[in-house]
Motif scaffolding. Sequence first.
Motif, PDB file in Angstrom:
ATOM      1  N   ASN A   1       0.804  -1.128   0.162  1.00 33.55           N
ATOM      2  CA  ASN A   1      -0.098   0.071   0.024  1.00 33.55           C
ATOM      3  C   ASN A   1       0.858   1.379  -0.111  1.00 33.55           C
ATOM      4  O   ASN A   1       0.758   2.195   0.812  1.00 33.55           O
ATOM      5  N   GLY A   2       1.873   1.246  -0.991  1.00 27.70           N
ATOM      6  CA  GLY A   2       2.947   2.281  -0.809  1.00 27.70           C
ATOM      7  C   GLY A   2       2.589   3.211  -1.989  1.00 27.70           C
ATOM      8  O   GLY A   2       1.896   3.183  -2.876  1.00 27.70           O
ATOM      9  N   ASN A   3       3.532   4.413  -2.025  1.00 32.98           N
ATOM     10  CA  ASN A   3       3.253   5.598  -2.824  1.00 32.98           C
ATOM     11  C   ASN A   3       4.469   5.222  -3.934  1.00 32.98           C
ATOM     12  O   ASN A   3       5.545   4.693  -3.521  1.00 32.98           O
ATOM     13  N   LEU A   4       4.245   5.538  -5.300  1.00 28.34           N
ATOM     14  CA  LEU A   4       4.983   5.163  -6.280  1.00 28.34           C
ATOM     15  C   LEU A   4       5.882   6.470  -6.720  1.00 28.34           C
ATOM     16  O   LEU A   4       5.296   7.480  -6.870  1.00 28.34           O
ATOM     17  N   HIS A   5       7.212   6.371  -7.019  1.00 22.83           N
ATOM     18  CA  HIS A   5       7.917   7.633  -7.432  1.00 22.83           C
ATOM     19  C   HIS A   5       8.820   7.190  -8.482  1.00 22.83           C
ATOM     20  O   HIS A   5       9.332   5.991  -8.500  1.00 22.83           O
ATOM     21  N   TYR A   6       8.950   7.972  -9.704  1.00 23.35           N
ATOM     22  CA  TYR A   6       9.679   7.579 -10.812  1.00 23.35           C
ATOM     23  C   TYR A   6      10.747   8.753 -10.865  1.00 23.35           C
ATOM     24  O   TYR A   6      10.780   9.937 -10.847  1.00 23.35           O
ATOM     25  N   LEU A   7      12.300   8.300 -10.730  1.00 24.88           N
ATOM     26  CA  LEU A   7      13.241   9.228 -10.427  1.00 24.88           C
ATOM     27  C   LEU A   7      13.937   9.178 -11.977  1.00 24.88           C
ATOM     28  O   LEU A   7      14.562   7.973 -12.401  1.00 24.88           O
ATOM     29  N   ALA A   8      13.710  10.009 -12.845  1.00 21.11           N
ATOM     30  CA  ALA A   8      14.141  10.163 -14.258  1.00 21.11           C
ATOM     31  C   ALA A   8      15.366  10.791 -14.175  1.00 21.11           C
ATOM     32  O   ALA A   8      15.540  12.048 -13.972  1.00 21.11           O
ATOM     33  N   CYS A   9      16.496  10.091 -15.032  1.00 24.38           N
ATOM     34  CA  CYS A   9      17.571  10.634 -15.052  1.00 24.38           C
ATOM     35  C   CYS A   9      17.995  11.232 -16.480  1.00 24.38           C
ATOM     36  O   CYS A   9      18.936  11.879 -16.932  1.00 24.38           O
ATOM     37  N   GLY A  10      17.242  10.867 -17.268  1.00 23.80           N
ATOM     38  CA  GLY A  10      17.303  11.414 -18.928  1.00 23.80           C
ATOM     39  C   GLY A  10      16.873  12.882 -18.898  1.00 23.80           C
ATOM     40  O   GLY A  10      16.519  13.605 -18.303  1.00 23.80           O
ATOM     41  N   LYS A  11      18.050  13.284 -19.961  1.00 27.01           N
ATOM     42  CA  LYS A  11      17.736  14.529 -20.727  1.00 27.01           C
ATOM     43  C   LYS A  11      17.370  14.646 -22.024  1.00 27.01           C
ATOM     44  O   LYS A  11      17.750  13.851 -22.846  1.00 27.01           O
ATOM     45  N   ALA A  12      16.374  15.409 -22.406  1.00 31.23           N
ATOM     46  CA  ALA A  12      15.972  15.636 -23.656  1.00 31.23           C
ATOM     47  C   ALA A  12      17.118  16.280 -24.592  1.00 31.23           C
ATOM     48  O   ALA A  12      17.101  17.655 -24.998  1.00 31.23           O
ATOM     49  N   THR A  13      17.928  15.591 -24.972  1.00 34.30           N
ATOM     50  CA  THR A  13      19.193  15.987 -25.843  1.00 34.30           C
ATOM     51  C   THR A  13      19.077  15.907 -27.308  1.00 34.30           C
ATOM     52  O   THR A  13      19.811  16.594 -28.029  1.00 34.30           O
ATOM     53  N   ASP A  14      17.946  15.164 -27.895  1.00 32.73           N
ATOM     54  CA  ASP A  14      17.761  14.867 -28.950  1.00 32.73           C
ATOM     55  C   ASP A  14      16.515  14.308 -29.418  1.00 32.73           C
ATOM     56  O   ASP A  14      15.687  14.149 -28.551  1.00 32.73           O
ATOM     57  N   PRO A  15      15.851  14.667 -30.492  1.00 30.60           N
ATOM     58  CA  PRO A  15      14.471  14.110 -30.827  1.00 30.60           C
ATOM     59  C   PRO A  15      14.037  12.772 -30.225  1.00 30.60           C
ATOM     60  O   PRO A  15      12.977  12.481 -29.890  1.00 30.60           O
ATOM     61  N   GLU A  16      14.973  11.958 -30.696  1.00 32.69           N
ATOM     62  CA  GLU A  16      14.837  10.268 -30.205  1.00 32.69           C
ATOM     63  C   GLU A  16      14.703  10.301 -28.534  1.00 32.69           C
ATOM     64  O   GLU A  16      13.734   9.436 -28.035  1.00 32.69           O
ATOM     65  N   MET A  17      15.400  11.063 -27.793  1.00 31.24           N
ATOM     66  CA  MET A  17      15.407  11.289 -26.387  1.00 31.24           C
ATOM     67  C   MET A  17      13.946  11.627 -25.915  1.00 31.24           C
ATOM     68  O   MET A  17      13.275  11.257 -24.905  1.00 31.24           O
ATOM     69  N   LEU A  18      13.636  12.935 -26.711  1.00 32.93           N
ATOM     70  CA  LEU A  18      12.531  13.515 -26.349  1.00 32.93           C
ATOM     71  C   LEU A  18      11.331  12.436 -26.480  1.00 32.93           C
ATOM     72  O   LEU A  18      10.426  12.590 -25.675  1.00 32.93           O
ATOM     73  N   ASP A  19      11.324  11.583 -27.583  1.00 33.89           N
ATOM     74  CA  ASP A  19      10.290  10.790 -27.784  1.00 33.89           C
ATOM     75  C   ASP A  19      10.074   9.623 -26.707  1.00 33.89           C
ATOM     76  O   ASP A  19       9.125   9.318 -26.267  1.00 33.89           O
ATOM     77  N   ARG A  20      11.478   9.117 -26.326  1.00 37.11           N
ATOM     78  CA  ARG A  20      11.422   8.054 -25.558  1.00 37.11           C
ATOM     79  C   ARG A  20      10.809   8.748 -23.801  1.00 37.11           C
ATOM     80  O   ARG A  20      10.211   8.076 -23.385  1.00 37.11           O
ATOM     81  N   ILE A  21      11.231   9.730 -23.770  1.00 35.37           N
ATOM     82  CA  ILE A  21      10.820  10.594 -22.474  1.00 35.37           C
ATOM     83  C   ILE A  21       9.170  10.624 -22.517  1.00 35.37           C
ATOM     84  O   ILE A  21       8.701  10.275 -21.279  1.00 35.37           O
ATOM     85  N   ALA A  22       8.689  11.245 -23.521  1.00 30.65           N
ATOM     86  CA  ALA A  22       7.357  11.234 -23.695  1.00 30.65           C
ATOM     87  C   ALA A  22       6.811  10.220 -23.638  1.00 30.65           C
ATOM     88  O   ALA A  22       5.691   9.705 -22.987  1.00 30.65           O
ATOM     89  N   HIS A  23       7.239   8.943 -24.219  1.00 24.16           N
ATOM     90  CA  HIS A  23       6.636   7.642 -24.118  1.00 24.16           C
ATOM     91  C   HIS A  23       6.521   7.318 -22.804  1.00 24.16           C
ATOM     92  O   HIS A  23       5.567   6.690 -22.301  1.00 24.16           O
ATOM     93  N   HIS A  24       7.574   7.152 -22.148  1.00 24.69           N
ATOM     94  CA  HIS A  24       7.541   6.743 -20.508  1.00 24.69           C
ATOM     95  C   HIS A  24       6.534   7.454 -19.716  1.00 24.69           C
ATOM     96  O   HIS A  24       6.048   7.022 -19.132  1.00 24.69           O
ATOM     97  N   LYS A  25       6.571   8.810 -20.093  1.00 22.30           N
ATOM     98  CA  LYS A  25       5.560   9.781 -19.097  1.00 22.30           C
ATOM     99  C   LYS A  25       4.057   9.155 -19.466  1.00 22.30           C
ATOM    100  O   LYS A  25       3.077   9.038 -18.658  1.00 22.30           O
TER     101      LYS A  25
END
Length: 194
Positions: free
Chosen positions: A33-57
């Motif tokens: 019965n816990g709380n979920l936290h997502y610690l994201a270390c990625g930075k949107a440095t290019d379009p592919e990373m931006l898409d990956r971050i958006a997909h994960h969110k």
Amino acid sequence: MEESKLIFISGGVRSGKSSFAESIAINHAKMINGNLHYLACGKATDPEMLDRIAHHKETRNSSELPWTNWECPTNIGKLSPNFKQGDVILLDCLTTLLNNELFIDERAWEKESYQEQIYHAILEDIKNIRDQCSILIIVSNEVFNEVLPKSEIVFAYERLLGYLHQSITKQSSSAYLIESGLPHVMKGEVNELC
């Protein structure tokens, strides 16, 4: 206070490790019965990373349980006061965190003393977060089987990542290698997958 559980999940690029980690986190949050936290270390440095971050969110936003998201590409230990017992934290991913920490300064990575400092700082940050929560899940990439250009910078990065993997796995209660979306139990119990 009971020591928190540490789970380590690694795999190649697009292996399904983040999806697997999210499902493990949700299952544990339900059990305690816990709380979920997502610690994201990625930075949107290019379009592919931006898409990956958006997909994960998007994936987390459509989750059956709510997530609190923390974007922190370096110095993750500073977030530890925000967590408490009953929290399940997913750190995604160690590979990106190491990259961000190691290459803050363009040339500092060349010094062995700096590499050691980064190694110990990351482990200390992980310990500080782990001391505050019930379950910490760490995701990382297996870059050791990929064909990478051989250079001093690649060697230094691979070596540090390998040492981090070994140290974290030694402390973990469970470790998984994800291949083609399938988890292979490297350490711990299979029943955690249920």
